[in-house]
Design a protein around this motif. Structure first.
Motif, short mmCIF file in Angstrom:
data_model
loop_
_atom_site.label_atom_id
_atom_site.label_comp_id
_atom_site.label_asym_id
_atom_site.label_seq_id
_atom_site.Cartn_x
_atom_site.Cartn_y
_atom_site.Cartn_z
N GLY A 1 0.83 -1.22 0.00
CA GLY A 1 0.00 0.00 0.00
C GLY A 1 0.85 1.26 0.00
N VAL A 2 1.94 1.24 0.77
CA VAL A 2 2.86 2.38 0.80
C VAL A 2 3.49 2.56 -0.58
N GLU A 3 3.85 1.45 -1.22
CA GLU A 3 4.46 1.53 -2.55
C GLU A 3 3.48 2.12 -3.56
N LEU A 4 2.23 1.71 -3.50
CA LEU A 4 1.21 2.27 -4.39
C LEU A 4 1.01 3.77 -4.13
N THR A 5 1.02 4.14 -2.87
CA THR A 5 0.89 5.57 -2.51
C THR A 5 2.08 6.36 -3.05
N MET A 6 3.27 5.76 -2.94
CA MET A 6 4.47 6.44 -3.44
C MET A 6 4.38 6.62 -4.95
N ARG A 7 3.93 5.61 -5.67
CA ARG A 7 3.79 5.73 -7.13
C ARG A 7 2.80 6.83 -7.49
N GLU A 8 1.70 6.90 -6.76
CA GLU A 8 0.69 7.93 -7.04
C GLU A 8 1.25 9.33 -6.75
N LEU A 9 2.00 9.45 -5.67
CA LEU A 9 2.63 10.73 -5.35
C LEU A 9 3.60 11.14 -6.45
N LEU A 10 4.39 10.20 -6.96
CA LEU A 10 5.33 10.51 -8.04
C LEU A 10 4.61 10.91 -9.32
#
Length: 195
Positions: free
Chosen positions: A110-119
């Motif tokens: 979930g953190v990785e998905l959030t990071m991708r969305e932020l990028l």
């Protein structure tokens, strides 16, 4: 019976009211002075008009440039405020996942998905990361040296550690990448004394 008046004819001849006397030299000089004063006033007004047009054009150009700059760089404060969020997500992703439980792995996903969305949001708004690699040369325009240490097998100015990712907002530096830099390694003193 109605009487009609004959239409008055317009002629080029002067009317009887205008005097046929020639102007005196003083009167001619006075009229010449008046004409010169009117010409000077006309030149001043033309100059003022041209300057006003130039000022209006400069103001329009400046306003247009300021508008474009506000559109491009207006979100820099918000972007700077979001950088700690990026840093925290990046720290969370660095956690070792081998010993993690299934819940921890799902959380990291979930953190990785959030990071991708932020990028993606960063990219959409012209924010690009500065991610130097170990061994690259230090660039003072994009990097901030947090410390300097002598490290064997490196040259002075090589990046030896990356502490934080930097970011650019279009062509402006939003935050420099925080790095550790190699200083010139200490060389062993020459064991043979000079004679």
């Amino acid at each position: 019976m109605s009487t009609t008046k004959p239409e008055e004819q317009i002629t080029d001849e002067p009317s009887e009211d205008i005097a046929d006397e020639p102007l005196s030299l003083d009167e001619l000089a006075a009229e010449g002075d008046e004409i010169e004063a009117l010409r000077a006033e006309n030149a001043e007004l033309k100059d003022a008009y041209v300057r006003a047009l130039a000022d209006a054009e400069n103001t329009r150009k400046r306003a247009d440039r300021d508008r474009r700059e506000a559109e491009t760089y207006g979100g820099s404060r918000l972007a700077r405020d979001l950088l700690p969020v990026y840093d925290n997500l990046e720290r969370a992703l660095r956690q070792d996942g081998e010993e993690a439980s299934a819940f921890d792995k799902a959380l990291l996903e979930g953190v990785e998905l959030t990071m991708r969305e932020l990028l993606k949001v960063f990219e959409k708004h012209g924010i690009t990361p500065i991610s130097p690699q170990i061994g690259e040369k230090f660039d003072p325009q994009a990097h901030e040296a947090m410390f300097e240490a002598p490290v064997p097998n490196t040259t002075s100015g090589d990046i030896i550690q990356v502490s934080a990712t930097g970011f650019m907002l279009h062509d402006r530096l939003l935050r420099p990448a925080q790095v550790g830099v190699s200083s010139t390694p200490q060389s062993d003193p020459d064991p043979t004394p000079e004679a």
